[in-house]
Design an enzyme around this catalytic site. Structure first.
Site, PDB file in Angstrom:
ATOM      1  CD  GLU A 151      -1.266   9.150  -1.757  1.00 32.06           C
ATOM      2  OE1 GLU A 151      -1.102   8.420  -0.822  1.00 32.06           O
ATOM      3  OE2 GLU A 151      -2.128  10.093  -2.053  1.00 32.06           O
ATOM      4  CG  PHE A 213      -7.194  -2.971   3.686  1.00 31.56           C
ATOM      5  CD1 PHE A 213      -8.398  -2.386   3.798  1.00 31.56           C
ATOM      6  CD2 PHE A 213      -6.087  -2.556   4.120  1.00 31.56           C
ATOM      7  CE1 PHE A 213      -8.213  -1.003   3.948  1.00 31.56           C
ATOM      8  CE2 PHE A 213      -6.090  -1.290   4.821  1.00 31.56           C
ATOM      9  CZ  PHE A 213      -7.153  -0.454   4.437  1.00 31.56           C
ATOM     10  CD  GLN A 214      -5.030   0.902   1.983  1.00 32.69           C
ATOM     11  OE1 GLN A 214      -3.671   0.737   2.319  1.00 32.69           O
ATOM     12  NE2 GLN A 214      -5.099   2.229   2.448  1.00 32.69           N
ATOM     13  CE  LYS A 263       4.019  -4.562   5.152  1.00 32.00           C
ATOM     14  NZ  LYS A 263       2.853  -3.784   6.168  1.00 32.00           N
ATOM     15  CG  MET A 583      -9.360  28.389 -21.057  1.00 36.93           C
ATOM     16  SD  MET A 583      -8.869  29.821 -22.042  1.00 36.93           S
ATOM     17  CE  MET A 583      -7.024  29.930 -21.735  1.00 36.93           C
TER      18      MET A 583
END
Length: 690
Positions: A151, A213-214, A263, A583
């Site tokens: 993602e 969940f999630q 959902k 760097m």
């Protein structure tokens, strides 16, 4: 269920509301705003891509009869200010509702709303809470989904797409870890003012707040790092919310907008109302109006009075390149550009001073230090540009033109503040100049002095070694072989600064980098987005896209090689491999007596720069690329570099070129953090004890 659409991040102060954050509006049926304390002014972001699509098309100016003839000008219609350098979205009149007047799922309404915004490519990774959206995407004939492998990769790709095209980038993720993986990209887009809409799936409405969940409260998580965000609670709100999200993302000072969709809402059947009006009255009312002649007349008076003027140009000028070039041609004022503004003014122009700031050219920083007039266009006086703020342009009157009122006089006091979109402001200044020209010859001695400083302190690097590939020379050779016409993306680190210094950009939106946040791992996925925008298909132009990357930064999102291969995206990975976090190592050399604190990335028992054994180069990027079925080559001998670059460019599809460079090279010039121009470092490398 009662229609509720919770839109977070409502700013309570008018200072911020007109520029970045939508202001609170009165609660309406189906739209309530939860207000919160405004983001403090000092926390607003880097000036990049600032445009306002809400400007009035025409404004009568010069009400004061005492204004000069040049000031008595009418601001031109916005559409007359020049075309967007990219194909426009499909006209809405061509859109046909494939469902007619039949009910369809909320997920289909969402996808159709994206179609109506002209979206033809997006970046989405499926999961349990977003799979309905993906099913709907398969029913769309006009939207292509590019399946990134993480993602974070997808949101960086959406940023790359937006930065090169000027359009709104779109990404979609599932709930929970999918949504939180977008967080770095949202912060990155906010700081670089990138127009972006991120859509996340959410657990069903009845589970919100139950630690399902999630489930993560992504609206709360992202409240400080988005321009605006929504939790949609009624399927009938989807058309309006999507319309608002795109408008917010691209209007005023662009930025990221998040839309969180449960959902069960995606599964709910409804007939959409495509004509539902937006409810953004307070926001649109606070967008800066068309520029007026009065303050711009003061700008020209300051120009006429100056003897050592400098233009300080940032990302807010990317869509005003033509107007900027005309202004420079009319005035003869030299131009210094920020990291985000590279390409807004051609770096091949004799008046280009190139990049200013911590790793900017000596002559650009000298110009700002000695200027008696600093005209700042679409910038935010970032600390990596100014260094010690009180010493920055200390001798100069400051003109600051910016679309975000929160930026004006935030860090540096503006003597002539102009809150306006840079593009129409420059267009009006040019019209005023045509009516009453400026004598360019008055700045000739100043330009000559800057040319002398350029000759004294050119960008340089060691040229006495024929056994090593200098990273600066590698980029110069890439510039030569691409004729300066490639789109260049980068990760973050030394390679990023060398690319900014040695690859000269002639036009805007050819340079894609993470400026404000400095997100390592940005290079490859952003290159995927750029390649999708310039793939030569369906009327889109074709451009070579090269990710100039470092070995440390590249590894952070190297899984996106799979996306490049499977999606057929022609991205060239140009890795400057020094086996270190270069760097950070440079700062160790300069300020920590070269004490290595976890900056070597190879195997500790066999350090390549000590053993010189090719088997000790770690990881083996050529083998990694081949695992993804991508052709690759490693080059160590300088005599083979040009042919290797040609092989990379001539090979169809993606290609990885692993270039081994010395780890002791430093990015120079360098002004230490918080320092001033007088503390500029122009010599040395890691072989010297400081």
């Amino acid at each position: 269920m009662k229609s509720t659409c919770v839109a977070m991040q409502a700013s309570q102060g008018c200072t911020l509301a007109s520029a970045r954050h939508p202001a609170p509006v009165k609660a309406q049926v189906g739209h309530s705003l939860a207000s919160r304390p405004a983001r403090p002014a000092h926390a607003t972001s880097r000036g990049a891509g600032r445009r306002s699509s809400a400007q009035p098309t025409q404004a009568t100016l010069a009400r004061d009869s005492g204004l000069s003839e040049a000031a008595a000008v009418v601001s031109p219609p916005r559409e007359a200010l020049g075309p967007v350098p990219y194909p426009a979205p499909t006209p809405l009149k061509d859109w046909v509702d494939r469902f007619g007047d039949a009910p369809r799922k909320g997920s289909d309404i969402l996808v159709q709303a994206l179609e109506r915004e002209g979206v033809d490519v997006l970046f989405a990774y499926p999961g349990g809470a977003s799979m309905e959206i993906h099913q709907a995407l398969t029913r769309s004939d006009s939207i292509r989904n590019i399946l990134c492998r993480h993602e974070q990769g997808e949101i960086f790709a959406a940023e790359g797409y937006a930065k090169v095209s000027g359009r709104v980038g779109v990404c979609i993720a599932t709930s929970g870890p999918g949504a939180t993986n977008l967080v770095t990209g949202l912060a990155d887009a906010l700081l670089d003012s990138v127009p972006l809409v991120a859509i996340t799936g959410q657990v069903p409405r009845k589970l919100i707040g139950s630690d399902g969940f999630q489930e993560t409260p992504i609206v709360e998580v992202t409240r400080q790092i988005t321009k605006h965000n929504y939790l949609v609670m009624d399927v009938n709100d989807i058309p309006r919310v999507v319309k608002e999200a795109f408008y917010l993302a691209r209007s005023g000072r662009p930025g990221p907008v998040l839309v969180d969709v449960p959902k069960d809402l995606q599964q709910t059947l409804a007939v959409p109302d495509w004509d539902a009006p937006m409810a953004l009255g307070s926001y649109t009312g606070r967008l800066p109006p068309a520029p007026r002649a009065e303050p711009l007349a003061a700008v020209l008076e300051a120009v006429r009075a100056a003897r050592r003027p400098v233009l300080y140009v940032g990302g807010g000028c990317l869509d005003a390149a033509a107007e900027l070039a005309e202004f420079v041609a009319a005035t003869g004022i030299p131009v210094a550009q920020t990291l985000m503004g590279l390409g807004a003014f051609s770096e091949e122009d004799p008046l280009a001073l190139h990049m200013l700031g911590m790793h900017g050219t000596v002559y650009a920083n000298y110009a700002v230090n000695d200027a008696d007039l600093l005209i700042a266009l679409g910038v935010r006086f970032d600390d990596r540009v100014t260094g010690k703020l009180e010493a920055f342009a200390a001798r100069a009157r400051v003109v600051h033109i910016d679309i975000d009122p929160a930026e004006i006089s935030k860090n540096k006091e503006a003597h002539i503040p102009v809150c306006a979109d840079v593009k129409p402001a420059l267009a009006l200044l040019n019209r005023m100049l045509r009516a009453a020209p400026v004598d360019r010859t008055q700045f000739a001695p100043w330009v000559e002095a800057l040319e002398a400083k350029r000759a004294e302190f050119p960008l340089r690097y060691p040229t006495d070694r024929d056994d090593l590939i200098m990273p600066q020379r590698a980029i110069e050779m890439l510039y030569e072989e691409t004729a300066g016409d490639a789109i260049v993306t980068t990760g973050v680190g030394q390679h990023q600064m060398w690319a900014a210094q040695f690859y000269k950009f002639k036009e805007p939106r050819r340079w894609v980098t993470s400026g404000g946040l400095g997100s390592m791992g940005f290079g490859l996925p952003s290159a995927l987005g750029a390649a999708a925008a310039f793939d030569g298909k369906d009327g889109r132009p074709k451009k070579v896209v090269v990710d100039i990357d470092g070995d440390g930064s590249f590894v952070m999102n190297c899984q996106e090689l799979a996306t490049a291969a499977v999606e057929g995206l022609e991205t060239k990975c140009f890795i400057l491999n020094n086996q270190h976090l270069g760097m950070v190592m440079q700062w160790e050399d300069r300020f920590y007596k070269a004490n290595r604190a976890h900056t070597y990335l190879g195997r500790k028992e066999a350090e390549y720069h000590v053993t010189k054994d090719l088997g000790d180069i770690y990881p083996d990027f050529v083998t990694l690329a081949k695992a993804f079925n991508i052709p690759a080559r490693r080059v160590i001998d300088p005599k083979e570099l040009r042919s290797a670059i040609r092989e990379m460019l001539d090979t169809p599809g993606p290609f990885l070129l692993d270039i081994i460079v010395p780890h002791i090279q430093h990015v120079l010039p360098m002004i230490p953090g918080g320092g001033s121009f007088k503390e500029s470092i122009t010599e040395g490398d890691g072989s010297i004890e400081y």
